[in-house]
Every structure is written in structure tokens, then in C-alpha cells.
Scaffold this motif. Structure first.
Motif, short mmCIF file in Angstrom:
data_model
loop_
_atom_site.label_atom_id
_atom_site.label_comp_id
_atom_site.label_asym_id
_atom_site.label_seq_id
_atom_site.Cartn_x
_atom_site.Cartn_y
_atom_site.Cartn_z
N ARG A 155 0.82 -1.21 0.00
CA ARG A 155 0.00 0.00 0.00
C ARG A 155 0.86 1.27 0.00
NH1 ARG A 155 -5.54 0.43 1.71
NH2 ARG A 155 -6.05 2.62 1.40
N ARG A 156 1.96 1.21 0.75
CA ARG A 156 2.82 2.39 0.84
C ARG A 156 3.42 2.75 -0.54
NH1 ARG A 156 7.78 2.41 4.99
NH2 ARG A 156 6.29 1.10 6.06
N GLN A 157 3.90 1.69 -1.24
CA GLN A 157 4.45 1.96 -2.57
C GLN A 157 3.37 2.46 -3.53
OE1 GLN A 157 7.12 -0.02 -6.12
NE2 GLN A 157 6.71 -1.26 -4.37
N PHE A 158 2.19 1.86 -3.38
CA PHE A 158 1.07 2.30 -4.20
C PHE A 158 0.81 3.79 -4.01
CE2 PHE A 158 -3.39 3.48 -4.33
CZ PHE A 158 -3.68 3.24 -5.66
N ASP A 159 0.73 4.22 -2.76
CA ASP A 159 0.43 5.64 -2.47
C ASP A 159 1.46 6.56 -3.12
OD1 ASP A 159 -1.80 4.98 -1.01
OD2 ASP A 159 -0.78 5.07 0.94
#
Ligand SMILES: [Mg+2]
Length: 315
Positions: A155-159
Motif C-alpha cells: 500500500r505504501r508503494q502504491f500511495d
């Protein structure tokens, strides 16, 4: 991407350095000194630095303190305040050697100082040392960007990627598409086949989605338990819808037995697609919400299918 691939890719890359000084002659001296070992980019105005850094994502900024429009301290403060540029290493370049100046610079987040007139050996060494530290911390950070179970982005990389892609598509007036995916009737799969097999299923589905996205600029991330999200920059509505259908077909083709599904004898996924040509007044979260609504629609229409929407520009 495997961890070993990450380590290899880090070593392949020549460091990117942005040199900022209002005196073009100073910029040229540093460029000449460092261009053999690094990719050097130049700016002569503090105003340009934030924008250039967001697009260029340099490893390091060599930053003059005394500049007419926006001074180096202010630029550094802005770089550190922005999550997209906060990790760039800043070295200040100054003609003044004062303790108070150095203290201020270090407190603002700079990693080192270089004094003018430039000493070639000191400059090269300081740049090399700081760049090495930067690349090591990048590597550590990148380990924290992947979902441990499935190996795709978390999720962090996605954001981070979504924010960067959104920005690029605004600038280039290009469409961006989001595909939200959810494994159908997954709770029953987990409950009946057990969590170990549930985890294997998640990993296989994630891998299949990743293999279906062929361009390096596309990203799939694990979004929640059995939910995945794809970012497709520079992809129009038809392209995204087609891609979502391919993902669904490829998951069907896996033929992962699911005896407790009311959709199929095998594992299936549903997909929600949303596309927009973004502009500055738009919120990027709106695109996610719309893709999520389409996913809900695909579910209520019977699952194992795509529902999609194209947002026309209301400016
Ligand atoms: Mg100056």
C-alpha cells in the motif's frame, strides 16, 4: 520484484545529481568535476528546484545558499516537507564558513556542506560518501515497499507511485486508469481450504496480475486482504478495460479449484475500472473511489466480470 533484483538494480544506476546555483559559472565548475561519475542536471533558480526534483527524482541536490529569489535554506525546507522529495540528500554549497549557518543547514535536514571556492577532492569525496549512504538507505526503504506474502507492491508503494503518476498525467494531459480487483468468495475459500492454501492462492493471483501488466510503468499493489489495485498511467479507458478483462481471463485460466463458490468451480476475480485525464483541481482519491464503486457494481452484477467508468472532464 525479488530482493536480489533490487540489489542488482541499485548497482546498475548512475547517481543523479541536481546542481543549483544562481551563478551559472559555479554550476559549470561542479558539472565538469562530477559529470564523469554521475548524471548531472542544472538549475539556476531556487524556484525551479521543487518541480525539477519531483519530476527528476535526483539522489542528491548540491544547493547554493545565497540565491536571489528563493534561498537555499527555503528550498531545503520545502524539499524536506514534501514526501516525494524528502529523501533526496541535500548538500549545501556556501561561500561563508560560519558555524551558525552550518547548524541551521543541518537542522533543516542537509547531510553535509561544501565551501566555495570548490576544492575538487573534498567535493568529490563528500559527494561520493553521501551518495553511497543515500543509495543504501534507498535499498532499505525499498525492502519496506513490498507485500511480504505476495511479493507485489504494498500500500505504501502504491500511495507514492499513484501520487507521482497522477502528477505526471496532469502535466502531460494524459489519461490515468485504476483497476480495483477483488477475489470472489474468498472468505469461503479460506474457511474451507485453510489459510495456508488461501495464502498460496493470493500469491498466485498476485503473480498472474503482475504478469498481465506488461509495461514497466504499470504497478499492481496488494490493497487489502484479497484486494489488489493496478495503476495504469498513460492508459485510456479502452486500454484499461481490455487489461482488466485480460486479468480476469488469466485468473480463470489458472483453474484454481473453488468448490465453495457460487460463481464458478474455480477462483475468479471481479474488477472495477476508472479512467480520467486529471487536472489540478481534481482529487486523486476520487478516481480510487470510482474504481471501487465499479468493483462493487461488478460484484452485484454476478462477479467474475469488469465494470468500468470514464470520467469526462468537467473543468
Ligand atoms: Mg549564489
Amino acid at each position: 520484484m525479488e530482493i536480489s533484483d533490487l540489489i542488482v538494480s541499485q548497482h546498475d544506476v548512475k547517481g543523479k545529481i541536481l546542481v543549483v546555483d544562481d551563478q551559472i559559472v559555479n554550476v559549470k565548475i561542479i558539472k565538469k568535476l562530477l559529470q564523469e561519475d554521475y548524471d548531472i542536471f542544472m538549475a539556476t533558480d531556487g524556484d525551479q528546484v521543487i518541480d525539477v526534483c519531483m519530476d527528476l527524482q535526483p539522489d542528491m541536490v548540491l544547493l547554493d545558499i545565497e540565491m536571489p529569489t528563493v534561498n537555499g535554506f527555503e528550498v531545503c525546507k520545502q524539499l524536506k516537507a514534501n514526501p516525494l522529495t524528502a529523501n533526496i540528500a541535500v548538500i549545501f554549497i556556501t561561500a561563508h564558513f560560519e558555524e551558525a549557518t552550518e547548524v541551521k543547514g543541518l537542522q533543516l535536514g542537509a547531510v553535509d556542506f561544501i565551501h566555495k571556492p570548490i576544492n575538487p577532492i573534498i567535493t568529490k569525496t563528500r559527494v561520493k560518501n553521501q551518495l553511497m549512504l543515500k543509495q543504501q538507505s534507498d535499498l532499505l526503504r525499498s525492502f519496506a515497499m513490498y507485500d511480504a506474502l505476495t511479493g507485489v507492491a504494498n500500500r505504501r508503494q502504491f500511495d507514492q507511485r499513484f501520487a507521482a503518476n497522477w502528477r505526471h498525467c496532469i502535466r502531460d494531459k494524459e489519461p490515468i486508469s485504476i483497476i480495483m480487483l477483488d477475489i470472489d468468495v474468498f472468505k469461503q475459500y479460506n474457511d474451507n481450504y485453510g489459510h495456508q492454501q488461501g495464502d498460496n492462492c493470493l500469491a498466485l493471483v498476485a503473480k498472474t496480475i503482475q504478469q498481465t501488466l506488461k509495461r514497466p510503468c504499470d504497478l499492481v499493489a496488494r490493497y487489502g486482504g484479497e484486494e489488489f489495485v493496478c495503476i495504469l498511467p498513460q492508459t485510456d479507458f479502452c486500454g484499461a478495460e481490455h487489461k482488466a478483462k485480460s486479468i480476469i481471463d488469466n485468473i480463470n485460466a489458472l483453474k484454481i479449484e473453488h468448490g465453495f463458490s457460487n460463481v464458478s468451480d474455480y477462483i475468479t476475480v471481479s474488477a472495477g475500472v476508472a479512467t480520467v485525464v486529471p487536472h489540478k483541481e481534481m482529487q486523486q482519491d476520487m478516481l480510487l473511489e470510482l474504481a471501487d464503486k465499479q468493483l462493487y457494481l461488478a460484484k452485484s452484477n454476478g462477479r467474475n466480470q469488469v465494470a468500468s467508468i470514464e470520467i469526462s472532464n468537467i473543468s
